[in-house]
Write a protein that holds these residues in place. Structure first.
Motif, PDB file in Angstrom:
ATOM      1  N   ILE A 183       2.977   8.524  -1.292  1.00  0.00           N
ATOM      2  CA  ILE A 183       2.402   9.280  -2.407  1.00  0.00           C
ATOM      3  C   ILE A 183       2.456  10.753  -2.006  1.00  0.00           C
ATOM      4  O   ILE A 183       1.888  11.159  -0.994  1.00  0.00           O
ATOM      5  CB  ILE A 183       0.948   8.858  -2.683  1.00  0.00           C
ATOM      6  CG1 ILE A 183       0.899   7.393  -3.134  1.00  0.00           C
ATOM      7  CG2 ILE A 183       0.318   9.756  -3.742  1.00  0.00           C
ATOM      8  CD1 ILE A 183      -0.516   6.858  -3.303  1.00  0.00           C
ATOM      9  N   LEU A 184       3.151  11.562  -2.799  1.00  0.00           N
ATOM     10  CA  LEU A 184       3.423  12.943  -2.423  1.00  0.00           C
ATOM     11  C   LEU A 184       2.412  13.901  -3.029  1.00  0.00           C
ATOM     12  O   LEU A 184       2.087  13.821  -4.210  1.00  0.00           O
ATOM     13  CB  LEU A 184       4.843  13.331  -2.863  1.00  0.00           C
ATOM     14  CG  LEU A 184       5.950  12.383  -2.389  1.00  0.00           C
ATOM     15  CD1 LEU A 184       7.303  12.888  -2.862  1.00  0.00           C
ATOM     16  CD2 LEU A 184       5.935  12.223  -0.870  1.00  0.00           C
ATOM     17  N   ALA A 185       1.923  14.808  -2.177  1.00  0.00           N
ATOM     18  CA  ALA A 185       0.950  15.811  -2.611  1.00  0.00           C
ATOM     19  C   ALA A 185       1.497  17.205  -2.318  1.00  0.00           C
ATOM     20  O   ALA A 185       2.386  17.381  -1.479  1.00  0.00           O
ATOM     21  CB  ALA A 185      -0.383  15.608  -1.885  1.00  0.00           C
ATOM     22  N   GLU A 186       0.962  18.199  -3.016  1.00  0.00           N
ATOM     23  CA  GLU A 186       1.414  19.570  -2.847  1.00  0.00           C
ATOM     24  C   GLU A 186       0.516  20.309  -1.844  1.00  0.00           C
ATOM     25  O   GLU A 186      -0.537  19.812  -1.450  1.00  0.00           O
ATOM     26  CB  GLU A 186       1.381  20.299  -4.197  1.00  0.00           C
ATOM     27  CG  GLU A 186       2.286  19.673  -5.246  1.00  0.00           C
ATOM     28  CD  GLU A 186       2.181  20.384  -6.581  1.00  0.00           C
ATOM     29  OE1 GLU A 186       1.223  21.164  -6.765  1.00  0.00           O
ATOM     30  OE2 GLU A 186       3.057  20.161  -7.436  1.00  0.00           O
ATOM     31  N   VAL A 223      -4.465  -4.099  -9.549  1.00  0.00           N
ATOM     32  CA  VAL A 223      -3.258  -4.599  -8.897  1.00  0.00           C
ATOM     33  C   VAL A 223      -1.980  -4.036  -9.497  1.00  0.00           C
ATOM     34  O   VAL A 223      -0.893  -4.217  -8.934  1.00  0.00           O
ATOM     35  CB  VAL A 223      -3.197  -6.137  -8.955  1.00  0.00           C
ATOM     36  CG1 VAL A 223      -4.363  -6.741  -8.190  1.00  0.00           C
ATOM     37  CG2 VAL A 223      -3.164  -6.632 -10.392  1.00  0.00           C
ATOM     38  N   HIS A 224      -2.062  -3.347 -10.610  1.00  0.00           N
ATOM     39  CA  HIS A 224      -0.862  -2.825 -11.248  1.00  0.00           C
ATOM     40  C   HIS A 224      -0.405  -1.496 -10.664  1.00  0.00           C
ATOM     41  O   HIS A 224       0.677  -1.013 -11.013  1.00  0.00           O
ATOM     42  CB  HIS A 224      -1.106  -2.672 -12.758  1.00  0.00           C
ATOM     43  CG  HIS A 224      -1.410  -3.976 -13.433  1.00  0.00           C
ATOM     44  ND1 HIS A 224      -0.445  -4.918 -13.710  1.00  0.00           N
ATOM     45  CD2 HIS A 224      -2.587  -4.495 -13.864  1.00  0.00           C
ATOM     46  CE1 HIS A 224      -0.998  -5.964 -14.294  1.00  0.00           C
ATOM     47  NE2 HIS A 224      -2.302  -5.730 -14.400  1.00  0.00           N
ATOM     48  N   GLN A 225      -1.215  -0.896  -9.775  1.00  0.00           N
ATOM     49  CA  GLN A 225      -0.829   0.373  -9.183  1.00  0.00           C
ATOM     50  C   GLN A 225      -0.984   0.317  -7.657  1.00  0.00           C
ATOM     51  O   GLN A 225      -1.890  -0.345  -7.130  1.00  0.00           O
ATOM     52  CB  GLN A 225      -1.684   1.516  -9.750  1.00  0.00           C
ATOM     53  CG  GLN A 225      -1.446   1.722 -11.253  1.00  0.00           C
ATOM     54  CD  GLN A 225      -1.909   3.074 -11.730  1.00  0.00           C
ATOM     55  OE1 GLN A 225      -2.981   3.538 -11.356  1.00  0.00           O
ATOM     56  NE2 GLN A 225      -1.099   3.716 -12.559  1.00  0.00           N
ATOM     57  N   VAL A 226      -0.081   1.003  -6.991  1.00  0.00           N
ATOM     58  CA  VAL A 226      -0.087   1.025  -5.522  1.00  0.00           C
ATOM     59  C   VAL A 226      -1.292   1.821  -5.028  1.00  0.00           C
ATOM     60  O   VAL A 226      -1.526   2.953  -5.466  1.00  0.00           O
ATOM     61  CB  VAL A 226       1.221   1.658  -4.988  1.00  0.00           C
ATOM     62  CG1 VAL A 226       1.168   1.760  -3.472  1.00  0.00           C
ATOM     63  CG2 VAL A 226       2.420   0.834  -5.428  1.00  0.00           C
ATOM     64  N   GLN A 227      -2.035   1.222  -4.099  1.00  0.00           N
ATOM     65  CA  GLN A 227      -3.256   1.849  -3.597  1.00  0.00           C
ATOM     66  C   GLN A 227      -3.001   2.577  -2.281  1.00  0.00           C
ATOM     67  O   GLN A 227      -2.294   2.077  -1.400  1.00  0.00           O
ATOM     68  CB  GLN A 227      -4.342   0.787  -3.383  1.00  0.00           C
ATOM     69  CG  GLN A 227      -4.663  -0.036  -4.624  1.00  0.00           C
ATOM     70  CD  GLN A 227      -5.201   0.828  -5.752  1.00  0.00           C
ATOM     71  OE1 GLN A 227      -6.134   1.612  -5.543  1.00  0.00           O
ATOM     72  NE2 GLN A 227      -4.630   0.679  -6.939  1.00  0.00           N
ATOM     73  N   PRO A 228      -3.568   3.762  -2.098  1.00  0.00           N
ATOM     74  CA  PRO A 228      -3.418   4.473  -0.822  1.00  0.00           C
ATOM     75  C   PRO A 228      -4.198   3.783   0.289  1.00  0.00           C
ATOM     76  O   PRO A 228      -5.301   3.275   0.063  1.00  0.00           O
ATOM     77  CB  PRO A 228      -3.986   5.858  -1.119  1.00  0.00           C
ATOM     78  CG  PRO A 228      -4.962   5.627  -2.230  1.00  0.00           C
ATOM     79  CD  PRO A 228      -4.381   4.523  -3.063  1.00  0.00           C
ATOM     80  N   HIS A 229      -3.623   3.776   1.472  1.00  0.00           N
ATOM     81  CA  HIS A 229      -4.281   3.192   2.640  1.00  0.00           C
ATOM     82  C   HIS A 229      -4.361   4.164   3.817  1.00  0.00           C
ATOM     83  O   HIS A 229      -5.117   3.909   4.758  1.00  0.00           O
ATOM     84  CB  HIS A 229      -3.549   1.918   3.082  1.00  0.00           C
ATOM     85  CG  HIS A 229      -3.823   0.729   2.221  1.00  0.00           C
ATOM     86  ND1 HIS A 229      -4.670  -0.279   2.587  1.00  0.00           N
ATOM     87  CD2 HIS A 229      -3.370   0.402   0.990  1.00  0.00           C
ATOM     88  CE1 HIS A 229      -4.727  -1.196   1.624  1.00  0.00           C
ATOM     89  NE2 HIS A 229      -3.936  -0.804   0.642  1.00  0.00           N
ATOM     90  N   ALA A 230      -3.584   5.238   3.770  1.00  0.00           N
ATOM     91  CA  ALA A 230      -3.592   6.188   4.885  1.00  0.00           C
ATOM     92  C   ALA A 230      -3.144   7.562   4.405  1.00  0.00           C
ATOM     93  O   ALA A 230      -2.492   7.698   3.367  1.00  0.00           O
ATOM     94  CB  ALA A 230      -2.681   5.708   6.010  1.00  0.00           C
ATOM     95  N   ILE A 231      -3.510   8.558   5.186  1.00  0.00           N
ATOM     96  CA  ILE A 231      -3.060   9.931   4.996  1.00  0.00           C
ATOM     97  C   ILE A 231      -2.282  10.320   6.241  1.00  0.00           C
ATOM     98  O   ILE A 231      -2.693  10.003   7.365  1.00  0.00           O
ATOM     99  CB  ILE A 231      -4.246  10.902   4.818  1.00  0.00           C
ATOM    100  CG1 ILE A 231      -5.086  10.509   3.596  1.00  0.00           C
ATOM    101  CG2 ILE A 231      -3.765  12.343   4.701  1.00  0.00           C
ATOM    102  CD1 ILE A 231      -6.428  11.229   3.544  1.00  0.00           C
ATOM    103  N   GLY A 288       0.804  -1.212   0.000  1.00  0.00           N
ATOM    104  CA  GLY A 288       0.000   0.000   0.000  1.00  0.00           C
ATOM    105  C   GLY A 288       0.838   1.263   0.000  1.00  0.00           C
ATOM    106  O   GLY A 288       2.046   1.251  -0.264  1.00  0.00           O
ATOM    107  N   ALA A 289       0.185   2.390   0.316  1.00  0.00           N
ATOM    108  CA  ALA A 289       0.858   3.688   0.281  1.00  0.00           C
ATOM    109  C   ALA A 289       0.257   4.628   1.309  1.00  0.00           C
ATOM    110  O   ALA A 289      -0.898   4.482   1.728  1.00  0.00           O
ATOM    111  CB  ALA A 289       0.769   4.307  -1.109  1.00  0.00           C
ATOM    112  N   VAL A 290       1.068   5.628   1.680  1.00  0.00           N
ATOM    113  CA  VAL A 290       0.670   6.724   2.567  1.00  0.00           C
ATOM    114  C   VAL A 290       0.686   8.008   1.757  1.00  0.00           C
ATOM    115  O   VAL A 290       1.675   8.305   1.079  1.00  0.00           O
ATOM    116  CB  VAL A 290       1.641   6.866   3.751  1.00  0.00           C
ATOM    117  CG1 VAL A 290       1.194   8.016   4.665  1.00  0.00           C
ATOM    118  CG2 VAL A 290       1.759   5.565   4.528  1.00  0.00           C
TER     119      VAL A 290
END
Length: 331
Positions: free
Chosen positions: A102-105, A127-135, A74-76
């Protein structure tokens, strides 16, 4: 006259007293009376049930909290200048076993719902892309900007809509509460977990991971042990947290640091890069001007080619803050 970092500040006397008081036989790890009392102490502070684990560093606190919400695949979502991205040496990827950031501005290193959506909406649900799980948001931000309660509520609402966890990096959480002059619960909002920083605010070697979700705390206990952060004499960490909460030492310390930062900020005028809302002051000044300040005995960090960062602390002397203000005004 040091304005390098609040990490360079002295340990508050109340913490030393608490360490001495805890220096007696008790159960090991987190089975001692000091650790056992943390849940009730912090639940009273935040006005809702919570479970608290101590940790020895802010990096460990952040990463152990996030590891309960995010699987390795996953990703943050965080700001592109967040501490977990810029200053933790890849620790999130290590603790989260390869999970991505995952970086945001966002202005002032603060996230908004719009910025979060811009970062995650293009991600396909396959499944080909990392999914966000948290902020993860930082209170106050890396530029000392404080999230207001309504801003946190808007991000929390988005997190619930998307099924994402919400973590708050509160390395300087006390400074945010002092600025807002509100209840601690209002400054954390509906976050699932808070890394409550004490070391920058007069502590020695203890941070609190505050979980508002019991299931996350249960997972964190195992992860803390596996990561090598279950200290055998945990009472010495727990005692520091109690000492800082007693008689609102943590809040008084933050108020003092904020006031010193405000005094410096008033002398900076158009040099200020960001509004001063906590205990960090970012100032435009050339290399030559920085040399002038250092020649007068001021310690601080350069912030890029044409700026400097000054950080005040709980024990910043009024005379030092006034002297720096005069020196900047005279540049």
């Amino acid at each position: 006259m040091l304005f390098l970092s609040d990490n360079a500040a002295a340990v508050h006397p109340a913490v030393w007293d608490a360490l001495k008081a805890a220096d007696e036989p008790d159960s090991p790890y987190d089975g001692d009376r000091w650790s056992a009392a943390l849940d009730d102490r912090f639940s009273q502070l935040f006005g809702r049930p919570c479970t608290v684990l101590w940790a020895g560093t802010g990096t460990a606190a952040n990463c152990l909290a996030l590891a309960t919400m995010v699987p390795p695949h996953g990703a943050v979502v965080c700001h592109e200048e967040a501490h977990i991205e810029m200053d933790e040496g890849g620790a999130p990827g290590f603790y989260l076993h390869g999970a991505k950031l995952i970086l945001a501005e966002g202005t002032g290193a603060k996230l908004t719902p719009e910025a979060i959506r811009a970062a995650v909406d293009p991600i396909r649900d396959d499944v080909h892309q990392v999914q966000p799980h948290a902020i993860s948001i930082t209170q106050p931000s890396e530029y000392g900007r404080v999230y207001r309660p309504d801003e946190i509520a808007a991000i929390a609402e988005l997190a619930r809509e998307r099924g994402l966890g919400l973590h708050m990096d509160g390395a300087r959480f006390g400074n945010a509460v002092a600025f807002l002059d509100c209840a601690p619960g209002d400054a954390v909002g509906a976050a699932d977990a808070l890394s409550f920083g004490f070391i920058k605010n007069g502590g020695m070697s203890a941070e609190a991971i505050v979980f508002f979700d019991q299931e996350l705390a249960d997972v964190a206990r195992y992860r803390r042990k596996r990561a090598g952060h279950l200290q055998s004499k945990g009472r010495f960490l727990a005692a520091q947290l109690h000492a800082m909460l007693e008689r609102e030492v943590w809040l008084d310390n933050a108020r003092h640091a904020n006031a010193a930062a405000q005094e410096i900020a008033r002398a900076c005028e158009t040099r200020l890069m960001h509004p001063v809302e906590a205990n960090e002051v970012f100032v435009r000044c050339t290399a030559d001007e920085r040399d002038v300040l250092r020649a007068q005995g001021f310690g601080f960090y350069d912030w890029g080619a044409d700026a400097a960062r000054f950080v005040t602390a709980w024990n910043t002397r009024g005379a030092d803050a006034a002297a720096l203000a005069r020196a900047i005004a005279s540049l």
